[in-house]
Write a protein that holds these residues in place. Structure first.
Motif, short mmCIF file in Angstrom:
data_model
loop_
_atom_site.label_atom_id
_atom_site.label_comp_id
_atom_site.label_asym_id
_atom_site.label_seq_id
_atom_site.Cartn_x
_atom_site.Cartn_y
_atom_site.Cartn_z
N TRP A 1 -5.37 3.89 -5.62
CA TRP A 1 -5.65 4.75 -4.47
C TRP A 1 -6.79 4.19 -3.64
CZ3 TRP A 1 -10.41 6.66 -3.46
CH2 TRP A 1 -11.33 6.72 -4.51
N SER B 1 -13.31 5.52 -1.15
CA SER B 1 -12.85 4.17 -1.51
C SER B 1 -13.88 3.09 -1.21
CB SER B 1 -11.55 3.84 -0.75
OG SER B 1 -11.81 3.67 0.64
N GLN C 1 -10.58 10.13 1.49
CA GLN C 1 -10.11 8.92 0.82
C GLN C 1 -10.88 7.69 1.30
OE1 GLN C 1 -5.92 8.92 1.76
NE2 GLN C 1 -5.36 10.06 -0.07
N ARG D 1 0.84 -1.21 0.00
CA ARG D 1 0.00 0.00 0.00
C ARG D 1 0.87 1.25 0.00
NH1 ARG D 1 -4.25 -1.65 4.71
NH2 ARG D 1 -5.67 -0.08 3.84
N VAL E 1 -0.54 13.21 5.74
CA VAL E 1 -1.86 13.30 5.11
C VAL E 1 -2.80 13.99 6.09
CG1 VAL E 1 -3.81 12.01 4.17
CG2 VAL E 1 -1.46 11.19 3.79
N TYR F 1 0.01 6.13 -1.95
CA TYR F 1 -1.12 6.85 -1.34
C TYR F 1 -1.16 6.73 0.17
CZ TYR F 1 -2.65 6.95 -6.18
OH TYR F 1 -2.71 7.15 -7.54
N TRP F 2 -0.23 5.98 0.75
CA TRP F 2 -0.20 5.83 2.21
C TRP F 2 0.67 6.93 2.80
CZ3 TRP F 2 -3.27 2.24 4.49
CH2 TRP F 2 -3.16 2.08 5.88
N SER G 1 -5.63 1.09 -1.65
CA SER G 1 -4.61 1.45 -0.66
C SER G 1 -5.18 2.24 0.51
CB SER G 1 -3.49 2.28 -1.32
OG SER G 1 -2.86 1.54 -2.35
N ALA G 2 -6.31 2.87 0.33
CA ALA G 2 -6.86 3.73 1.39
C ALA G 2 -7.23 2.90 2.61
CB ALA G 2 -8.10 4.46 0.87
#
Length: 319
Positions: free
Chosen positions: A265, A248, A244, A164, A236, A169-170, A268-269
């Motif tokens: 994305w 998701s 996100q 991820r 983030v 996106y992490w 990975s969220a």
């Protein structure tokens, strides 16, 4: 002592097999859906108890590590315990989880109230499995409640999390990631299983199994990224995180339905349950396990990270 381990090919089960075989006076049978060679036996926890009982001939104890869906967790535990009763196997070590405490915060001891056993959630299924353990009075069952198990090839908290991170996106999540990350190395959990097998007088009890270090989830994300040779994670903002997570959800429902591929994305969220976990401030002391079984964790975080043997990413830092 001959011990059959259910779910022996899994992440925890394989570590338990290794620990038992390294202990003088113990031998281990690897139980699973297929016979994989010497010292293995077919033991599909969704088979009938009568079928399972035939595999327990000559077995002195069972370690129940097998995991699966909520339904499989409950039905598999019931089948395994009934098979033990039919075969005359009295000693069982049942692998539960701190999930049974739900969203309890602060210092969480073994007598902290558990979640309700209704519903199909992971926590409810684990609580129901523990309730089944308590209902099988003829058996001598010790319930172990590990925290966040990590180690080489951990599918959820090591390899899965790194994948991820590599998707880009992490990140770290500020206050939303400052909850307590209670890590315990898989080898420490395996040593707790051996201690339980060696302490039958602790039957009927439950024990928290936690590691020696206290850190935040943001700390774990940063440490794991560094160990994997990834670039520093970006902060983030909470508003972005929650956006996100919400965005998701439809894609994750599609994934459950078997529809692929999905945007990186979205997969990975963090899930809503993960966000709740990352915010939670809770610790799970292990004094009860120390007093009753003489067990204590020994693998500190630095040693645990070194054990992961992660391949370094290219020096460019590209995921």
């Amino acid at each position: 002592m001959k011990v059959l381990v259910t779910g022996a090919s899994g992440f925890l089960g394989s570590a338990v097999i290794k620990a038992i075989r390294a202990t003088e006076g113990m031998t281990a049978l690897a139980g699973g859906r297929r016979n994989t060679g010497p010292d293995s036996v077919v033991f599909d926890i969704l088979s009938s108890p009568a079928t399972l009982a035939t595999a327990l001939a000559g077995v002195d104890a069972v370690v129940h590590c097998a995991a699966g869906s909520a339904q499989a967790t409950v039905a598999g535990t019931r089948n395994t315990l009934e098979a033990c009763r039919m075969a005359g196997v009295r000693q069982v070590v049942h692998i539960s989880s701190i999930a049974v405490y739900g969203n309890a915060q602060g210092t969480v001891l073994e007598n902290t109230p558990q979640v309700k056993t209704t519903g199909r959630s992971y926590a409810a299924s684990k609580a129901m499995a523990e309730a089944l353990c308590l209902s099988f009075a003829p058996l001598n069952i010790i319930r172990l409640r590990p925290t966040i198990i990590y180690g080489p090839d951990s599918p959820l908290w090591v390899t899965g999390l790194i994948a991820r991170m590599k998707a880009g996106y992490w990140g770290t999540y500020g206050a939303a990631g400052n909850g307590t990350c209670n890590l315990v190395h898989v080898a420490d959990v395996a040593s707790a299983v051996v201690a339980a097998l060696q302490t039958p007088q602790a039957g009927g009890q439950a024990f928290n199994i936690n590691g020696p270090d206290t850190l935040s989830w943001n700390d774990w994300f940063r440490d794991l990224a560094q160990a994997a040779g990834l670039p520093p994670l970006r902060p983030v903002p909470e508003a972005v995180l929650y956006a996100q997570v919400l965005a998701s959800l439809p894609f994750k429902l599609l994934r459950r339905a078997g529809i692929k591929p999905l945007p990186a994305w979205a997969t990975s969220a963090p899930a809503p349950s993960e966000v709740r976990l990352f915010r939670r401030h809770a610790t799970y002391p292990t004094q009860a396990a120390a007093q009753a079984m003489g067990w204590a964790p020994c693998i500190k975080l630095a040693q645990g990270l070194a054990s992961l043997n992660l391949p370094a990413c290219p020096s460019t830092g590209e995921p």
